[in-house]
Design a protein around this motif. Structure first.
Motif, PDB file in Angstrom:
ATOM      1  N   SER A 189       3.546  -4.228  -3.645  1.00  0.00           N
ATOM      2  CA  SER A 189       3.798  -3.601  -4.942  1.00  0.00           C
ATOM      3  C   SER A 189       3.113  -4.387  -6.059  1.00  0.00           C
ATOM      4  CB  SER A 189       5.288  -3.458  -5.193  1.00  0.00           C
ATOM      5  OG  SER A 189       5.942  -4.686  -4.973  1.00  0.00           O
TER       6      SER A 189
ATOM      7  N   ILE B 164      -0.345  -3.480  -8.416  1.00  0.00           N
ATOM      8  CA  ILE B 164      -0.192  -3.369  -9.873  1.00  0.00           C
ATOM      9  C   ILE B 164      -1.180  -4.289 -10.587  1.00  0.00           C
ATOM     10  CG2 ILE B 164       1.373  -3.854 -11.807  1.00  0.00           C
ATOM     11  CD1 ILE B 164       3.684  -3.000  -9.898  1.00  0.00           C
TER      12      ILE B 164
ATOM     13  N   ALA C 257      -4.551  -2.720 -10.483  1.00  0.00           N
ATOM     14  CA  ALA C 257      -4.663  -1.355 -11.011  1.00  0.00           C
ATOM     15  C   ALA C 257      -5.580  -1.251 -12.229  1.00  0.00           C
ATOM     16  CB  ALA C 257      -3.282  -0.802 -11.339  1.00  0.00           C
TER      17      ALA C 257
ATOM     18  N   SER D 167      -7.051  -0.870  -5.998  1.00  0.00           N
ATOM     19  CA  SER D 167      -5.603  -1.000  -6.072  1.00  0.00           C
ATOM     20  C   SER D 167      -4.936  -0.300  -4.887  1.00  0.00           C
ATOM     21  CB  SER D 167      -5.112  -0.420  -7.396  1.00  0.00           C
ATOM     22  OG  SER D 167      -3.725  -0.285  -7.388  1.00  0.00           O
TER      23      SER D 167
END
Lengths: 95, 197
Positions: B104, B108, B111, B118
């Motif tokens: 996770s 991020i 991203a 990503s």
């Protein structure tokens, strides 16, 4: 992130204190292993469900899965090799 | 154990994909959190029952930090080599490896750099966690207990810890927690750093 770390640490310490100070019943200690396995498999099942329910993840698995797999195999492989070397050189190498 | 784990995860994925309603997701995170807490509590009891653990860890002292160091450098080098095969530049491939299984956060962090990268970071770190939970018992048996921490990376302090604890002993479980914590702190520093190289 830090709060999570502290929370996990707190729970492990709590369990540790109970394991060290409280006289646990022999029966309970013997069952601890299978209790852990049951909990673990349930947790892994839910993790699987989460992945299966996420269409985006499933779709990207199909499109970039092979590249991602190559990436992670090398990443894990070299991690294991490096720890193996360090263990042999500095940590006594047993186990 | 590995077989049980593989089958369970596959059954989970299949039932999530085909059978279960989407609104289960609302509860999934709570269930995972609760299950994880319970398991970590059991890991704690295991450690507490083996009082010699601390003296043995103390004997190893600061050298224990070599384990996360090895995992981090191995992960970055491994992903960089995979990057050569997949024709990715070093900074992009290395950043994915530096995610250390924390899918996770690593996705991020990447991203804003590129959506495509990503997504690759996300999936390859999900796969890393899947590889970890399935190979930890095997690595523990065939190679060694300390080495069994390596596949886990940052997840050695949470989701992979119960498996490490079951496949090794209390001493290695404690080293795994320390390793996972160090890796967890390293991810948000290393991923942007390598990406900007």
């Amino acid at each position: 992130m830090t709060t999570r770390l502290l929370m996990y640490l707190g729970i492990i310490v709590l369990g540790g204190l109970i394991g060290a100070k409280v006289k646990l019943k022999e029966k309970f200690i013997k069952r601890l292993g299978s209790l852990q396995t049951a909990c673990l498999l349930f947790l892994l099942f839910i993790m699987g469900v989460k992945i299966g329910l996420d269409d985006k993840v499933i779709n990207s698995f199909l499109s970039i899965g092979l590249n991602a797999l190559i990436m992670s195999i090398f990443t894990v492989g070299f991690s294991v090799i490096f720890v193996y070397i360090i263990n042999k050189l500095f940590l006594g190498g047993k186990e | 154990m590995t077989l049980k784990i593989v089958i369970t995860v596959i059954i989970g994925i299949i039932s999530g994909y085909f059978l279960l309603p989407q609104n289960i997701l609302n509860y999934a995170d709570y269930i995972i959190d609760f299950g994880l807490m319970l398991l970590l509590f059991f890991v704690g009891i295991d450690i507490g029952l083996n009082k010699s653990v601390f003296s043995r860890i103390k004997a190893k002292g600061i050298r224990i930090l070599l384990v996360p160091f090895a995992i981090i450098s191995g992960s970055i080098l491994g992903s960089a080599i995979a990057g050569i095969i997949l024709k990715l530049p070093f900074n992009e491939a290395g950043a994915i490896g530096a995610g250390l299984g924390w899918y996770s956060l690593s996705s991020i962090l990447i991203a804003s750099y590129s959506n495509e990268l990503s997504a690759l970071a996300f999936i390859s770190n999900v796969i890393r966690e899947l590889i970890a939970i399935t190979t930890i018992p095997l690595v523990a048996k065939k190679i060694g207990f300390i080495e069994a921490i390596a596949p886990a990376g940052a997840t050695a302090m949470d989701t992979s810890l119960p498996i490490i604890s079951k496949s090794t002993d209390s001493e290695v479980a404690l080293i795994a927690f320390i390793t996972g914590a160090v890796c967890t702190f390293a991810v948000p520093i290393l991923v942007p750093f390598i990406l900007n190289l």
